[in-house]
Design a protein around this motif. Structure first.
Motif, PDB file in Angstrom:
ATOM      1  N   GLU A 187       3.478 -47.644 -42.610  1.00 62.64           N
ATOM      2  CA  GLU A 187       2.576 -46.457 -42.174  1.00 62.64           C
ATOM      3  C   GLU A 187       1.229 -46.432 -42.200  1.00 62.64           C
ATOM      4  O   GLU A 187       0.380 -45.372 -42.280  1.00 62.64           O
ATOM      5  N   ILE A 237      -0.517 -44.911 -39.130  1.00 64.21           N
ATOM      6  CA  ILE A 237      -0.820 -43.467 -39.278  1.00 64.21           C
ATOM      7  C   ILE A 237      -1.721 -42.812 -40.150  1.00 64.21           C
ATOM      8  O   ILE A 237      -2.303 -41.786 -40.010  1.00 64.21           O
ATOM      9  N   ARG A 238      -1.501 -43.408 -41.237  1.00 69.57           N
ATOM     10  CA  ARG A 238      -2.551 -42.928 -42.295  1.00 69.57           C
ATOM     11  C   ARG A 238      -4.085 -43.304 -42.011  1.00 69.57           C
ATOM     12  O   ARG A 238      -4.649 -42.322 -42.192  1.00 69.57           O
ATOM     13  N   LEU A 242      -4.737 -40.514 -39.515  1.00 70.91           N
ATOM     14  CA  LEU A 242      -4.893 -39.039 -40.097  1.00 70.91           C
ATOM     15  C   LEU A 242      -6.405 -39.017 -40.976  1.00 70.91           C
ATOM     16  O   LEU A 242      -6.917 -37.816 -40.734  1.00 70.91           O
ATOM     17  N   PHE A 248      -2.101 -33.941 -42.694  1.00 70.77           N
ATOM     18  CA  PHE A 248      -0.550 -34.309 -42.382  1.00 70.77           C
ATOM     19  C   PHE A 248       0.021 -33.320 -41.520  1.00 70.77           C
ATOM     20  O   PHE A 248       0.870 -33.448 -40.831  1.00 70.77           O
ATOM     21  N   PHE A 249      -0.730 -32.278 -41.447  1.00 70.39           N
ATOM     22  CA  PHE A 249      -0.246 -30.960 -40.384  1.00 70.39           C
ATOM     23  C   PHE A 249      -0.551 -31.556 -38.881  1.00 70.39           C
ATOM     24  O   PHE A 249       0.211 -30.825 -38.057  1.00 70.39           O
ATOM     25  N   TYR A 287       0.388 -34.588 -38.170  1.00 72.14           N
ATOM     26  CA  TYR A 287       1.017 -35.654 -37.941  1.00 72.14           C
ATOM     27  C   TYR A 287       1.937 -35.868 -36.769  1.00 72.14           C
ATOM     28  O   TYR A 287       1.963 -37.009 -36.020  1.00 72.14           O
ATOM     29  N   ARG A 288       2.575 -35.008 -36.413  1.00 69.92           N
ATOM     30  CA  ARG A 288       3.313 -35.142 -34.910  1.00 69.92           C
ATOM     31  C   ARG A 288       2.498 -35.456 -33.997  1.00 69.92           C
ATOM     32  O   ARG A 288       2.611 -36.351 -32.887  1.00 69.92           O
ATOM     33  N   VAL A 291       1.532 -39.057 -33.846  1.00 68.92           N
ATOM     34  CA  VAL A 291       2.662 -40.081 -33.788  1.00 68.92           C
ATOM     35  C   VAL A 291       3.195 -40.219 -32.249  1.00 68.92           C
ATOM     36  O   VAL A 291       3.181 -41.164 -31.915  1.00 68.92           O
ATOM     37  N   VAL A 292       3.110 -38.896 -31.676  1.00 69.63           N
ATOM     38  CA  VAL A 292       3.727 -38.959 -30.167  1.00 69.63           C
ATOM     39  C   VAL A 292       2.630 -38.715 -29.333  1.00 69.63           C
ATOM     40  O   VAL A 292       2.772 -38.129 -28.200  1.00 69.63           O
ATOM     41  N   ARG A 328       4.607 -33.718 -27.563  1.00 69.06           N
ATOM     42  CA  ARG A 328       5.325 -32.482 -28.078  1.00 69.06           C
ATOM     43  C   ARG A 328       4.618 -31.235 -27.852  1.00 69.06           C
ATOM     44  O   ARG A 328       5.398 -30.134 -27.731  1.00 69.06           O
ATOM     45  N   MET A 386       0.307 -26.084 -40.483  1.00 73.47           N
ATOM     46  CA  MET A 386       1.181 -26.847 -39.709  1.00 73.47           C
ATOM     47  C   MET A 386       1.997 -25.937 -38.942  1.00 73.47           C
ATOM     48  O   MET A 386       2.006 -26.394 -37.638  1.00 73.47           O
ATOM     49  N   ASN A 415       2.224 -26.975 -35.153  1.00 70.48           N
ATOM     50  CA  ASN A 415       3.614 -27.227 -34.448  1.00 70.48           C
ATOM     51  C   ASN A 415       3.829 -25.954 -33.297  1.00 70.48           C
ATOM     52  O   ASN A 415       4.661 -26.466 -32.580  1.00 70.48           O
TER      53      ASN A 415
END
Lengths: 603, 216
Positions: A457, A460-461, A464, A491-492, A494-495, A498-499, A503, A573, A577
């Motif tokens: 990770e 990703i870290r 972020l 962290f909110f 994160y998604r 990552v992608v 999304r 978050m 999202n």
């Protein structure tokens, strides 16, 4: 601006001379007209919140004396240029006013010379793409350039040989996947008799989503073995492990070598150059998107001398380092990778493949209308059979996902398969109909994105914390609020990281954002950003991290709500999202640009 | 024990996490419970998502905030950050896939490492509608749950069987433990966020006696 008039009256010749400097600089800044408005007493300062503030703070001391006035004038000159280079004269390539159309087919064709080479090394091409994206009709041709499969300086002929070579390499990877299936299947046979329930777990195909619908389905084990049998029959490989597809070139590959010859090894091309990238060595092998052929001589060499699977991807990229060749294979032992392949990756790949949605259908009529027979045929080839609830085009899509994702897991065993990767691949195969080409485009895409999926990770870290830094530098009040909520780690988002916004954005929006991002990365990768773009670099420097600026921008766009209404990380978050469908990708890029210009040298 | 209420009108907020292997149906349990929806093609969860539902438990309004986590092991380090403050967990396996049941042990350890010791945990065998594919007999789930002092239930998010009950059971347990603790230790409801009223002691004591699986 009224103040400016007063100030001018109190100045001496010296000050007037410095005023001339102001004029001069403003002309350079391309804002002569606005300045004239201002000096004649208009309220132009009001047009720009930034200059207003600068005026009032600068004017107060200006009445104090000559020296101060001179200093102030000089300061103003600087302030003006800074302000206007930010907001006006040198604006974002994505601002509403400047927004260009997507790269059109005629323009695209006009970029090439008689040999099929981009005439200026791709400078105009990348500029165009990063300011407006690519017209859907030419995406399949353009993406391999953006993603480094083809070098920007390659000729038509060179590309053709690269294409053939890549085709073989991909087939080889697929063959390795089938061999692993086969070994696993053989291994399972004995276990199966001993403990049926356990075998089921290690089966490749057991997504229940489908089973939930299709209750009359045969037992999973039975289908599985049938499939593998048919694959094996297809491939006449048995002992040598050579399938009919690639028999011609693979005389040197044996069963035992199958997995070792993963292209990770193979990339050790004769001409790997070793400009070392600044990342940690471990991650190096990826940065290195292998794929660029720099010049004719080299590419010819490669093609000629390395026909087989061990043919390297003629990498000549900056990041291409020799370490990669030595590091990667040892980073995960073959047996461990293979075990993970059979116990985890295969299953999750299939699980995710059958639940990929069909939003791409509008963009790929030919794949949308694939026949049931063809779709099922391909599904059989890759050993996918939990698809009874899907219509043909989605079976087809799922089967292609499985084939390419498995090949990738073999190609890059350190990453293997991680959920989210199918989100990144799905748009690629919707656009690019050839599996091998789509695979190599995916490899190019993943050369950066793979860090998002690393087990440790680290990638990703880092990202972020970068988003966190951007917010901190841009908006300290928001940042303090996040700190109070213990959410400054971001962290909110994160998604999104990552992608890569997949999304949150629609299919088309995603492609636009990615294209712009790829163009930035290509400009950096090929050195264009440094060499050619002088002024462009000043106003909108290409960055490896455009996505992160865009993510920060999406958060900053909601700063008011976050500060005033949210009192917990969970609420933020939820907000993030639920951005899906509510984002304007060009506004996002415009805001991101603003952040890049202001912060890139601070972060 | 039912009914969808206005969001901000609640007595307690409980955080509950959904954990378990990829593809066992965590996201669908969540959407069934919070939206009464089921989607065969729900995408993999990246990182963590959550949803809330407010319901009445023994005369109190409980807002359940349910966190749905990615199942793939790769994501565990990052998702573990979200265990913080959880007072309940549904540990889900797939009754048609033995491996997901065998991994329950690892999930439970992970959970214990990151949460309060008195967290309420329910073991949930999902996809009970797929009887013909059953790979984990109900007895296996039940005995494991007993051995580990967990609640246990088999559910089907697809058919909406026991989903409501599973969540309600967990929330009720949490509520009882919380209110009991509050009575014993004043106002400090560890991990939960009491808002408004005090606890009525008599109800809770009698309720605790009727209580099922979780309290041994």
């Amino acid at each position: 601006m009224m103040m400016f008039g007063r100030l001018r009256l109190t100045t001496t010749m010296v000050a007037i001379r410095s005023l001339a400097v102001v004029f001069f600089l403003l002309i350079i800044g391309g804002r002569w007209i606005v300045f004239a408005d201002g000096s004649s007493g208009g309220g132009a300062a009001g047009r720009n919140g930034y200059s207003g503030g600068l005026w009032s703070s600068a004017v107060a001391p200006s009445n104090v004396g000559l020296a101060v006035a001179v200093t102030v004038m000089a300061g103003l000159a600087v302030a003006f240029t800074v302000v206007y280079s930010r907001r006006g004269g040198i604006g974002s390539p994505w601002s509403l006013r400047r927004r260009k159309h997507a790269l059109q087919p005629e323009q695209w064709n006009a970029f090439f010379d008689e040999q099929g080479r981009l005439s200026d090394g791709g400078v105009k091409f990348l500029k165009k793409v990063r300011s407006g994206g690519v017209d859907p009709s030419i995406r399949p041709e353009v993406w391999p350039f953006l993603l480094g499969v083809y070098d920007l300086n390659s000729t038509e002929e060179e590309r053709e040989s690269i294409r053939q070579q890549k085709q073989k390499e991909y087939e080889n990877l697929r063959r390795q996947c089938r061999e692993i299936h086969k070994r696993n299947e053989n291994g399972c046979d004995s276990k199966q008799t001993a403990q049926s329930s356990n075998t089921e777990d290690s089966q490749v195909l057991d997504s229940h989503d489908n089973a939930e619908v299709n209750s009359s389905k045969k037992s999973i084990q039975v289908e599985e073995s049938e499939n593998l049998n048919s694959i094996l029959q297809d491939g006449d490989c048995e002992e040598s492990g050579v399938t009919s597809e690639d028999a011609a070139n693979d005389s040197d590959s044996t069963n035992s070598e199958g997995t070792e010859t993963s292209p990770l090894l193979a990339k050790e091309g004769a001409e790997n150059h070793d400009t070392v990238s600044s990342d940690s060595t471990k991650s190096e092998e990826t940065e290195t998107s292998p794929l660029l052929v720099r010049d004719e001589a080299e590419s010819q060499d490669t093609v000629n001398s390395e026909e087989t699977e061990t043919s390297p991807l003629v990498a000549k990229e900056e990041a291409e380092s020799q370490e990669k060749d030595t590091l990667t294979p040892s980073s995960k032992p073959k047996s461990q990778a293979e075990e993970e392949f059979t116990t985890t990756w295969q299953r999750i790949i299939r699980l995710d493949a059958v639940r990929a949605n069909d939003e791409w259908v509008l963009y790929s009529p030919s794949q949308a209308s694939v026949s049931d027979k063809k779709a099922r045929g391909i599904a059989t080839q890759v050993g996918l059979n939990d698809y009874e609830h899907l219509e043909p085009c989605r079976i087809f899509h799922a089967a292609r996902l499985v084939g390419i994702l498995e090949a990738y897991a073999v190609y890059d065993p350190e990453i293997g398969y991680c959920q989210g990767m199918s989100d990144l691949l799905s748009p690629l195969i919707a656009v690019i109909e050839d599996d091998a080409l789509a695979f190599w485009c995916f490899v190019g895409f993943m050369s950066k994105a793979r860090h998002n999926f690393r087990l440790d990770e680290v990638g990703i870290r880092r990202q972020l914390s970068m988003v966190s830094k951007i917010i901190k530098h841009k908006d300290i009040r928001l940042y303090r609020h996040l700190e109070n909520l213990e959410a400054e780690d971001c962290f909110f988002v994160y998604r999104m990281v990552v992608v890569l916004f997949r999304r949150e954005l629609t299919f088309e929006q995603t492609l636009c954002l990615w294209e712009v991002m790829w163009a930035d990365q290509a400009a950096i990768r090929t050195g264009i950003a440094k060499a050619t773009w002088g002024r462009i670099r000043l106003r909108a420097p290409p960055t490896e991290d455009l996505l992160l600026y865009a993510i920060a921008a999406s958060v900053l766009q909601r700063r008011k709500t976050i500060i005033e209404e949210y009192s917990g990380m969970d609420e933020i978050m939820k907000e993030c999202n639920s951005m899906a469908g509510r984002l304007d990708v060009w506004k996002l890029l415009d805001d991101a640009h603003d952040l890049v210009v202001n912060l890139h040298d601070k972060i | 024990m039912a009914g969808y209420r206005v969001e901000d009108d609640y007595d307690y907020l409980f955080k509950v996490v959904l954990i378990g292997d990829s593809g066992v149906g965590k996201s669908n349990l969540l959407s069934r419970f919070t939206k009464n929806e089921f989607n065969l093609e729900s995408k993999s969860t990246i990182g963590v998502e959550f949803a809330t539902r407010t319901l009445a438990v023994e005369g109190k309004v409980i807002k359940a905030q349910i966190w749905d986590t990615a199942g793939q092991e790769r994501y565990r380090a990052i998702t573990s950050a979200y265990y913080r403050g959880a007072v309940g967990a549904l540990l889900v396996y797939d009754v048609t896939r033995r491996a997901t049941f065998e991994n329950v042990d690892r999930w439970l350890k992970e959970l214990k490492n990151h949460t309060e010791p008195n967290i309420v945990v329910m073991l949930v065998g999902n996809k009970s509608d797929l009887r013909h594919l059953l790979a984990v007999p109900t007895e296996d789930g039940k005995s494991y749950a007993e051995q580990e002092s967990l609640c246990f239930m088999e559910t089907s998010a697809l058919e909406a069987t026991n989903v409501e009950d599973a969540f309600a059971e967990v929330l009720t347990q949490i509520y009882r433990i919380t209110s009991k603790k509050q009575v014993e230790a004043g106002e400090d409801g560890n991990g939960s966020v009491p808002k408004g009223e005090k606890i009525e002691v008599k109800n809770d004591v009698s309720a605790l006696k009727k209580l099922g699986c979780c309290s041994n």
